[in-house]
Design an enzyme around this catalytic site. Sequence first.
Site, PDB file in Angstrom:
ATOM      1  N   GLU A 243       0.828  -1.206   0.000  1.00  0.00           N
ATOM      2  CA  GLU A 243       0.000   0.000   0.000  1.00  0.00           C
ATOM      3  C   GLU A 243       0.863   1.257   0.000  1.00  0.00           C
ATOM      4  O   GLU A 243       1.958   1.272   0.586  1.00  0.00           O
ATOM      5  CB  GLU A 243      -0.892   0.041   1.247  1.00  0.00           C
ATOM      6  CG  GLU A 243      -1.856  -1.112   1.379  1.00  0.00           C
ATOM      7  CD  GLU A 243      -2.629  -1.068   2.680  1.00  0.00           C
ATOM      8  OE1 GLU A 243      -3.554  -1.886   2.830  1.00  0.00           O
ATOM      9  OE2 GLU A 243      -2.310  -0.235   3.559  1.00  0.00           O
ATOM     10  N   LYS A 245       2.145   4.614   1.350  1.00  0.00           N
ATOM     11  CA  LYS A 245       2.222   5.236   2.678  1.00  0.00           C
ATOM     12  C   LYS A 245       2.165   6.744   2.488  1.00  0.00           C
ATOM     13  O   LYS A 245       3.128   7.370   2.046  1.00  0.00           O
ATOM     14  CB  LYS A 245       3.500   4.836   3.407  1.00  0.00           C
ATOM     15  CG  LYS A 245       3.509   5.287   4.864  1.00  0.00           C
ATOM     16  CD  LYS A 245       4.751   4.851   5.586  1.00  0.00           C
ATOM     17  CE  LYS A 245       4.615   5.108   7.091  1.00  0.00           C
ATOM     18  NZ  LYS A 245       4.206   6.478   7.419  1.00  0.00           N
ATOM     19  N   ARG A 250      -3.038  10.255  10.556  1.00  0.00           N
ATOM     20  CA  ARG A 250      -3.832   9.047  10.776  1.00  0.00           C
ATOM     21  C   ARG A 250      -5.202   9.440  11.335  1.00  0.00           C
ATOM     22  O   ARG A 250      -5.305  10.271  12.257  1.00  0.00           O
ATOM     23  CB  ARG A 250      -3.102   8.135  11.770  1.00  0.00           C
ATOM     24  CG  ARG A 250      -3.709   6.733  11.966  1.00  0.00           C
ATOM     25  CD  ARG A 250      -3.211   5.779  10.941  1.00  0.00           C
ATOM     26  NE  ARG A 250      -3.654   4.407  11.184  1.00  0.00           N
ATOM     27  CZ  ARG A 250      -2.876   3.450  11.701  1.00  0.00           C
ATOM     28  NH1 ARG A 250      -1.618   3.714  12.048  1.00  0.00           N
ATOM     29  NH2 ARG A 250      -3.347   2.228  11.848  1.00  0.00           N
ATOM     30  N   ARG A 268      -4.882   9.490  15.964  1.00  0.00           N
ATOM     31  CA  ARG A 268      -4.197   8.268  16.384  1.00  0.00           C
ATOM     32  C   ARG A 268      -4.028   8.218  17.899  1.00  0.00           C
ATOM     33  O   ARG A 268      -3.820   7.150  18.464  1.00  0.00           O
ATOM     34  CB  ARG A 268      -2.846   8.129  15.696  1.00  0.00           C
ATOM     35  CG  ARG A 268      -1.817   9.178  16.064  1.00  0.00           C
ATOM     36  CD  ARG A 268      -0.506   8.918  15.332  1.00  0.00           C
ATOM     37  NE  ARG A 268       0.070   7.648  15.717  1.00  0.00           N
ATOM     38  CZ  ARG A 268       0.919   6.956  14.978  1.00  0.00           C
ATOM     39  NH1 ARG A 268       1.260   7.402  13.790  1.00  0.00           N
ATOM     40  NH2 ARG A 268       1.433   5.817  15.394  1.00  0.00           N
ATOM     41  N   GLU A 297      -6.109   7.598   6.548  1.00  0.00           N
ATOM     42  CA  GLU A 297      -5.162   8.709   6.541  1.00  0.00           C
ATOM     43  C   GLU A 297      -5.828   9.879   5.826  1.00  0.00           C
ATOM     44  O   GLU A 297      -6.680   9.699   4.963  1.00  0.00           O
ATOM     45  CB  GLU A 297      -3.903   8.290   5.777  1.00  0.00           C
ATOM     46  CG  GLU A 297      -2.711   9.149   6.013  1.00  0.00           C
ATOM     47  CD  GLU A 297      -1.819   8.638   7.143  1.00  0.00           C
ATOM     48  OE1 GLU A 297      -0.836   9.308   7.450  1.00  0.00           O
ATOM     49  OE2 GLU A 297      -2.136   7.579   7.715  1.00  0.00           O
ATOM     50  N   PHE A 331      -7.665   2.387   4.591  1.00  0.00           N
ATOM     51  CA  PHE A 331      -6.964   1.135   4.293  1.00  0.00           C
ATOM     52  C   PHE A 331      -7.420  -0.031   5.158  1.00  0.00           C
ATOM     53  O   PHE A 331      -6.940  -1.147   4.987  1.00  0.00           O
ATOM     54  CB  PHE A 331      -5.449   1.308   4.423  1.00  0.00           C
ATOM     55  CG  PHE A 331      -4.998   1.925   5.725  1.00  0.00           C
ATOM     56  CD1 PHE A 331      -4.967   1.191   6.901  1.00  0.00           C
ATOM     57  CD2 PHE A 331      -4.589   3.253   5.753  1.00  0.00           C
ATOM     58  CE1 PHE A 331      -4.534   1.753   8.086  1.00  0.00           C
ATOM     59  CE2 PHE A 331      -4.165   3.826   6.942  1.00  0.00           C
ATOM     60  CZ  PHE A 331      -4.142   3.071   8.108  1.00  0.00           C
ATOM     61  N   ARG A 402       2.770  -3.057  17.514  1.00  0.00           N
ATOM     62  CA  ARG A 402       3.656  -2.982  16.347  1.00  0.00           C
ATOM     63  C   ARG A 402       4.283  -4.366  16.147  1.00  0.00           C
ATOM     64  O   ARG A 402       4.820  -4.941  17.086  1.00  0.00           O
ATOM     65  CB  ARG A 402       4.752  -1.948  16.606  1.00  0.00           C
ATOM     66  CG  ARG A 402       5.562  -1.574  15.385  1.00  0.00           C
ATOM     67  CD  ARG A 402       6.685  -0.637  15.760  1.00  0.00           C
ATOM     68  NE  ARG A 402       6.252   0.559  16.427  1.00  0.00           N
ATOM     69  CZ  ARG A 402       5.805   1.654  15.815  1.00  0.00           C
ATOM     70  NH1 ARG A 402       5.735   1.677  14.489  1.00  0.00           N
ATOM     71  NH2 ARG A 402       5.435   2.710  16.503  1.00  0.00           N
ATOM     72  N   LYS A 408       6.767  -1.134   7.225  1.00  0.00           N
ATOM     73  CA  LYS A 408       6.843   0.116   6.461  1.00  0.00           C
ATOM     74  C   LYS A 408       8.238   0.276   5.871  1.00  0.00           C
ATOM     75  O   LYS A 408       9.241  -0.098   6.483  1.00  0.00           O
ATOM     76  CB  LYS A 408       6.494   1.318   7.340  1.00  0.00           C
ATOM     77  CG  LYS A 408       7.369   1.497   8.562  1.00  0.00           C
ATOM     78  CD  LYS A 408       6.870   2.640   9.426  1.00  0.00           C
ATOM     79  CE  LYS A 408       7.683   2.746  10.717  1.00  0.00           C
ATOM     80  NZ  LYS A 408       7.160   3.813  11.606  1.00  0.00           N
TER      81      LYS A 408
END
Length: 542
Positions: A243, A245, A250, A268, A297, A331, A402, A408
């Site tokens: 995807e 970025k 966010r 976020r 986003e 997303f 995470r 990323k």
Amino acid sequence: MTISQQSTPLAEVVATATEVGGTAARRVKLGLLAELLRRLHPGEIEAAVGLLTAAPRQGKLGVGWRSLTNLSDVVGTPPREAVLTVLDVDASIEALATAAGPGSVGVRGDALQSLWARATAPERHFLASVLLGEVRMGALAGMLTEAVAQAAGMPSEPVRRAVMLSGSLGRTAYLALTGSLDAVASVGLQVGTPVHPMLASTAGSVAEAVAAVVALDADFASENAPEGAPGATGVGASVAAVEAKLDGARIQVHRMGGPGSEVRVFTRTLADITERLPEIVEVVSGFPGGAFILDGETLALDEDGGPRPFQDTMSRFGSASGAEILRPWFFDVLHFDGVDLIDEPLSRRREVLAGIVGGHGIPSVETADPVVAEAFSREVLAAGHEGVLVKSLTSRYAAGRRGKPWLKVKPVHTYDLVVLAVEWGSGRRTGTLSNLHLGARDPQVPLGEKGDFVMVGKTFKGLTDALLAWQTERLLALETSRTSYAVHVRPELVVEIAIDGVQRSSRYAGGLALRFARVKRYREDKSAAEADTIQSLQALLR
């Protein structure tokens, strides 16, 4: 909460935070935090968790350095005897948070002065960090979540999940420490209650990220295939979602029902910013279907349809006024039409999402071919975006965490900058020079005390213990003057700094600030005259 309730001395919280910040051992940190959590009274649990994470339960307080700078001069020498409790502090923060209208400035000032007058010197230091959102003791939300589970005698996973679904570590801590495992496990997703976003780890290249994610999905297929089935070998047609970025903000968007029903937009950090983003509310309000929770986003576009600089988006993001129009891209979907989707694989969530958002989906490709993924990444970068995210199609939505399922990949820029000053460290770094003031060379600036350098930012990241010791000795040898918190040095020492980019800023003379700066290495082989120029950094603004 009322002051009359039993309450733990603030000094105990400060002592624990100091001790946690002074140790590197995770097991010891968890033990210290769990011990403190067990001692808390029920009515102060949420408040104490807010203090430990520098995120008061009342939310943003609007307290800046200017508000705190002269407090000690106004209220005088701090008392030696500790008298403040957790609930005393919570009551003062409540006064700060609720003050509004005529006279509110005076009310806030009185609340701060009253608090400072009763705080000891260590408590003042701790409270300043809390009010400014800068507690640095290693007790981040993830670690404190584990400490809550340990203090309550529960497995970590249901506690983490309750934090994820409730969006509140404080409320989860109260439930775990005063209730049962069943009560914690019963916490569910609710439309209108924001949840912490799932985060991505970092990969060094697109090819590396694709290979890692494809291998992860192949392992998943192997573990979940019936015995003797083709997928049981671990070899299959696994692909990754790649995807774009976007370099925006966010957002998490909740719609309470069908088209035209109430829409709420959260950041976020779970702040409600619905009133600032009417254009996003309008777009989302018209989507088909019923109630949902979307992850996405938003950013501002220029006249050619390209992304505006990050600072433009954030300026508009922070205010309902402004010429820029923020467009949303989505997303992920966490809930749709009464069904929670967080435990569904990303492949299923992407199918549902496509039926909701149409052209407002994030540009992406699904592939196992690193050549295809690299080509897509180049297109994304050429369009002015930040990089790509490579995601496992078998991944569940792990809010607030995470991990390897999302990776990323962003270009990393390195620049040789000059150290202009350095601040003394705190916690484990007490006694060493830690936070570097960084300058870029500008031949157009008249030669002065700092030579022809302009400050562009600070960083304390990327420093090992050995490097901290070395730079402390080296920079003290270059000292020209000092204040209570910083040592100013001759602009001679060159350091290689990695950054993700820059943003416009009026804080520094160069008109920009570094984004996510961290130390790579010192370049004693280079002279300050060979440092990079402010003009080379300014070229990154677009």
